[in-house]
Scaffold this motif. Structure first.
Motif, PDB file in Angstrom:
ATOM      1  N   PRO A  20       0.825  -1.211   0.000  1.00 46.62           N
ATOM      2  CA  PRO A  20       0.000   0.000   0.000  1.00 46.62           C
ATOM      3  C   PRO A  20       0.860   1.262   0.000  1.00 46.62           C
ATOM      4  O   PRO A  20       0.525   2.237  -0.658  1.00 46.62           O
ATOM      5  N   LEU A  21       1.990   1.231   0.723  1.00 47.28           N
ATOM      6  CA  LEU A  21       2.875   2.386   0.737  1.00 47.28           C
ATOM      7  C   LEU A  21       3.465   2.631  -0.639  1.00 47.28           C
ATOM      8  O   LEU A  21       3.527   3.756  -1.111  1.00 47.28           O
ATOM      9  N   ALA A  22       3.883   1.534  -1.285  1.00 41.17           N
ATOM     10  CA  ALA A  22       4.448   1.667  -2.626  1.00 41.17           C
ATOM     11  C   ALA A  22       3.401   2.232  -3.580  1.00 41.17           C
ATOM     12  O   ALA A  22       3.686   3.101  -4.398  1.00 41.17           O
ATOM     13  N   LYS A  23       2.188   1.743  -3.439  1.00 43.60           N
ATOM     14  CA  LYS A  23       1.123   2.213  -4.313  1.00 43.60           C
ATOM     15  C   LYS A  23       0.868   3.682  -4.063  1.00 43.60           C
ATOM     16  O   LYS A  23       0.714   4.476  -4.972  1.00 43.60           O
ATOM     17  N   ARG A  24       0.876   4.035  -2.793  1.00 43.45           N
ATOM     18  CA  ARG A  24       0.613   5.416  -2.422  1.00 43.45           C
ATOM     19  C   ARG A  24       1.700   6.348  -2.983  1.00 43.45           C
ATOM     20  O   ARG A  24       1.406   7.405  -3.526  1.00 43.45           O
ATOM     21  N   SER A  25       2.989   5.909  -2.867  1.00 38.94           N
ATOM     22  CA  SER A  25       4.013   6.821  -3.376  1.00 38.94           C
ATOM     23  C   SER A  25       3.984   6.866  -4.896  1.00 38.94           C
ATOM     24  O   SER A  25       4.275   7.885  -5.488  1.00 38.94           O
ATOM     25  N   ARG A  26       3.565   5.764  -5.515  1.00 38.45           N
ATOM     26  CA  ARG A  26       3.390   5.820  -6.964  1.00 38.45           C
ATOM     27  C   ARG A  26       2.302   6.839  -7.330  1.00 38.45           C
ATOM     28  O   ARG A  26       2.458   7.650  -8.239  1.00 38.45           O
ATOM     29  N   VAL A  29       3.549  10.330  -7.073  1.00 38.58           N
ATOM     30  CA  VAL A  29       4.366  10.703  -8.222  1.00 38.58           C
ATOM     31  C   VAL A  29       3.472  10.963  -9.433  1.00 38.58           C
ATOM     32  O   VAL A  29       3.647  11.941 -10.159  1.00 38.58           O
ATOM     33  N   ASP A  30       2.502  10.083  -9.621  1.00 39.19           N
ATOM     34  CA  ASP A  30       1.614  10.214 -10.786  1.00 39.19           C
ATOM     35  C   ASP A  30       0.739  11.464 -10.724  1.00 39.19           C
ATOM     36  O   ASP A  30       0.320  11.994 -11.745  1.00 39.19           O
ATOM     37  N   PHE A  31       0.444  11.903  -9.491  1.00 41.93           N
ATOM     38  CA  PHE A  31      -0.622  12.890  -9.348  1.00 41.93           C
ATOM     39  C   PHE A  31      -0.322  14.217 -10.049  1.00 41.93           C
ATOM     40  O   PHE A  31      -1.174  14.769 -10.748  1.00 41.93           O
ATOM     41  N   ARG A  32       0.890  14.716  -9.849  1.00 45.99           N
ATOM     42  CA  ARG A  32       1.197  16.020 -10.442  1.00 45.99           C
ATOM     43  C   ARG A  32       1.051  15.979 -11.973  1.00 45.99           C
ATOM     44  O   ARG A  32       0.450  16.863 -12.564  1.00 45.99           O
ATOM     45  N   ASN A  33       1.597  14.907 -12.569  1.00 52.84           N
ATOM     46  CA  ASN A  33       1.450  14.763 -14.020  1.00 52.84           C
ATOM     47  C   ASN A  33      -0.011  14.622 -14.412  1.00 52.84           C
ATOM     48  O   ASN A  33      -0.447  15.135 -15.444  1.00 52.84           O
ATOM     49  N   ALA A  34      -0.735  13.898 -13.578  1.00 54.27           N
ATOM     50  CA  ALA A  34      -2.160  13.698 -13.849  1.00 54.27           C
ATOM     51  C   ALA A  34      -2.883  15.038 -13.924  1.00 54.27           C
ATOM     52  O   ALA A  34      -3.715  15.262 -14.804  1.00 54.27           O
ATOM     53  N   LEU A  35      -2.530  15.930 -13.010  1.00 52.80           N
ATOM     54  CA  LEU A  35      -3.136  17.265 -13.017  1.00 52.80           C
ATOM     55  C   LEU A  35      -2.841  17.980 -14.330  1.00 52.80           C
ATOM     56  O   LEU A  35      -3.732  18.529 -14.971  1.00 52.80           O
ATOM     57  N   ILE A  72     -10.047   6.621  -9.941  1.00 53.78           N
ATOM     58  CA  ILE A  72      -9.686   6.731  -8.531  1.00 53.78           C
ATOM     59  C   ILE A  72     -10.570   7.806  -7.896  1.00 53.78           C
ATOM     60  O   ILE A  72     -10.787   8.874  -8.483  1.00 53.78           O
ATOM     61  N   LEU A  73     -11.088   7.492  -6.714  1.00 55.02           N
ATOM     62  CA  LEU A  73     -12.042   8.389  -6.054  1.00 55.02           C
ATOM     63  C   LEU A  73     -11.328   9.413  -5.162  1.00 55.02           C
ATOM     64  O   LEU A  73     -10.207   9.187  -4.708  1.00 55.02           O
ATOM     65  N   PRO A  74     -11.988  10.529  -4.898  1.00 51.76           N
ATOM     66  CA  PRO A  74     -11.356  11.607  -4.130  1.00 51.76           C
ATOM     67  C   PRO A  74     -10.927  11.208  -2.714  1.00 51.76           C
ATOM     68  O   PRO A  74     -10.002  11.802  -2.171  1.00 51.76           O
ATOM     69  N   ASP A  75     -11.600  10.220  -2.137  1.00 46.69           N
ATOM     70  CA  ASP A  75     -11.181   9.778  -0.803  1.00 46.69           C
ATOM     71  C   ASP A  75      -9.703   9.376  -0.808  1.00 46.69           C
ATOM     72  O   ASP A  75      -9.030   9.462   0.214  1.00 46.69           O
ATOM     73  N   VAL A  76      -9.191   8.924  -1.955  1.00 48.87           N
ATOM     74  CA  VAL A  76      -7.791   8.540  -2.080  1.00 48.87           C
ATOM     75  C   VAL A  76      -6.910   9.742  -2.440  1.00 48.87           C
ATOM     76  O   VAL A  76      -5.898   9.993  -1.796  1.00 48.87           O
ATOM     77  N   PHE A  77      -7.297  10.510  -3.479  1.00 46.69           N
ATOM     78  CA  PHE A  77      -6.314  11.468  -4.000  1.00 46.69           C
ATOM     79  C   PHE A  77      -6.418  12.881  -3.434  1.00 46.69           C
ATOM     80  O   PHE A  77      -5.472  13.657  -3.579  1.00 46.69           O
ATOM     81  N   VAL A  78      -7.528  13.228  -2.785  1.00 49.50           N
ATOM     82  CA  VAL A  78      -7.601  14.566  -2.196  1.00 49.50           C
ATOM     83  C   VAL A  78      -6.518  14.719  -1.123  1.00 49.50           C
ATOM     84  O   VAL A  78      -5.840  15.739  -1.029  1.00 49.50           O
ATOM     85  N   GLN A  79      -6.343  13.674  -0.354  1.00 47.77           N
ATOM     86  CA  GLN A  79      -5.286  13.654   0.658  1.00 47.77           C
ATOM     87  C   GLN A  79      -3.905  13.822   0.018  1.00 47.77           C
ATOM     88  O   GLN A  79      -3.061  14.574   0.510  1.00 47.77           O
TER      89      GLN A  79
END
Ligand code: C2E
Ligand code: MG
Ligand code: MG
Ligand code: MG
Length: 288
Positions: A20-26, A29-35, A72-79
């Motif tokens: 889960p930690l690895a997934k979270r750090s992935r 990393v993905d999030f900024r590009n996703a934006l 992916i739902l906001p409960d995951v990525f808003v944080q």
């Protein structure tokens, strides 16, 4: 043998904790590009006026269409957005897109935008939001800002000033998930609130819990005595919609009326309209 089982245990531990930690750090990393790539997009869920049975607005709900992991739902990525300092940028992008999308819809409904706790420490919020409104031509009085109670506890005085900034600019303020926070009534007394959004946990349990119904009634009465609108969240059945309407709740939102949809499926909102016809015949036309 013992060594093997030890290693087995270690592997087990790893798979429980590290993945889960690895997934979270992935994801981080993905999030900024996703934006930047526009993978974060607004979905829209209708808010229904319970006096008229008409759609009165839409809540903007963020969705991440991850190219490999799916939605992916906001409960995951808003944080993640909060932790990586990109929540402000995400919010402005969502608002910009929503203002452009809603320009093509037939009615001039309002848009409700969720603001995270972190953003209520930033005195630039009003200027940032107003820049987007100016750029898109969307009027401030059609923008509702949703803040959760828990958002406010860090620094109530700063939150109060920022909310006043927004209110003076013409926006309305809704207290989201009302009834679940630490000091709801304190916030209500201190802050410039226009609307209470009654948390889904009360609405979902209404059909079998007299306590929930009493709490909902009390919140509606509280709102009405203070001149505030009340919105019920998580309305999933016709029974609860009618009960809420009769109890004097101002508006409602939930799967019964419509799920959050992307702008490309806005035509499905006609379905919502048809479904609402059934509701309208039960609503009292005298109340407003
Ligand atoms: P919220 O603001 O309280 O939004 C309502 C949530 O309830 C949404 O979940 C919505 O899809 C869901 N919902 C609506 N009607 C029903 C129903 O009838 N039954 C059930 N079971 N659920 C219903 P979602 O979209 O997953 O969002 C969860 C939370 O994430 C939101 O709760 C909000 O706090 C946060 N959020 C979403 N978008 C944003 C955003 O752009 N910025 C920030 N800061 N937070 C966001
Ligand atoms: Mg909300
Ligand atoms: Mg809510
Ligand atoms: Mg919520």
């Amino acid at each position: 043998e013992a060594k093997d089982s030890g290693r087995g245990k270690y592997r087990y531990f790893r798979s429980q904790m590290a993945e889960p930690l690895a997934k979270r750090s992935r994801l981080e990393v993905d999030f900024r590009n996703a934006l930047l790539r526009g993978e974060i997009e607004p979905y829209y869920q209708p808010l229904i006026n319970l006096s008229t049975g008409n759609i009165e607005g839409y809540e903007i709900l963020a969705r991440w269409q991850h190219p490999e992991l799916g939605m992916i739902l906001p409960d995951v990525f808003v944080q993640i957005a909060e932790d990586t300092g990109t929540i402000g940028e995400m919010t402005l992008r969502l608002l910009r897109q929503a203002c452009l999308d809603s320009d093509e819809w037939p009615h001039s409904h309002y848009l409700a935008l969720n603001i995270s706790p972190v953003q209520l420490r930033n005195r630039d919020l009003r200027a940032d939001l107003c820049d987007v409104l100016k750029e898109t031509g969307f009027e401030a009085h059609r923008l509702e800002i949703e803040v959760t109670e828990n958002a406010l506890i860090y620094d109530l005085e700063t939150a109060r000033l920022i909310l006043w900034d927004l209110k003076i600019a013409g926006m309305t303020i809704a207290l989201d998930d009302f009834g679940t926070g630490y000091s709801s009534l304190h916030h209500l007394r201190k802050l410039p609130i226009d609307k209470l959004k009654i948390d889904q946990s009360f609405i979902r349990t209404m059909s079998h819990s007299a306590k929930s119904r009493k709490i909902v009634n009390a919140v509606i009465a509280l709102g009405s005595s203070m001149g505030l609108a009340t919105t019920a969240e998580g309305v999933e059945t016709e029974e609860s919609a009618l009960w809420l309407s009769q109890a004097g709740c101002t508006s409602a939102q939930g799967y019964y009326f419509g799920r959050p949809l992307p702008s490309s499926e806005a035509w499905l909102l006609d379905t919502t309209e048809r479904q609402l016809m059934a509701l309208r015949q039960w609503l009292s036309p005298t109340r407003d």
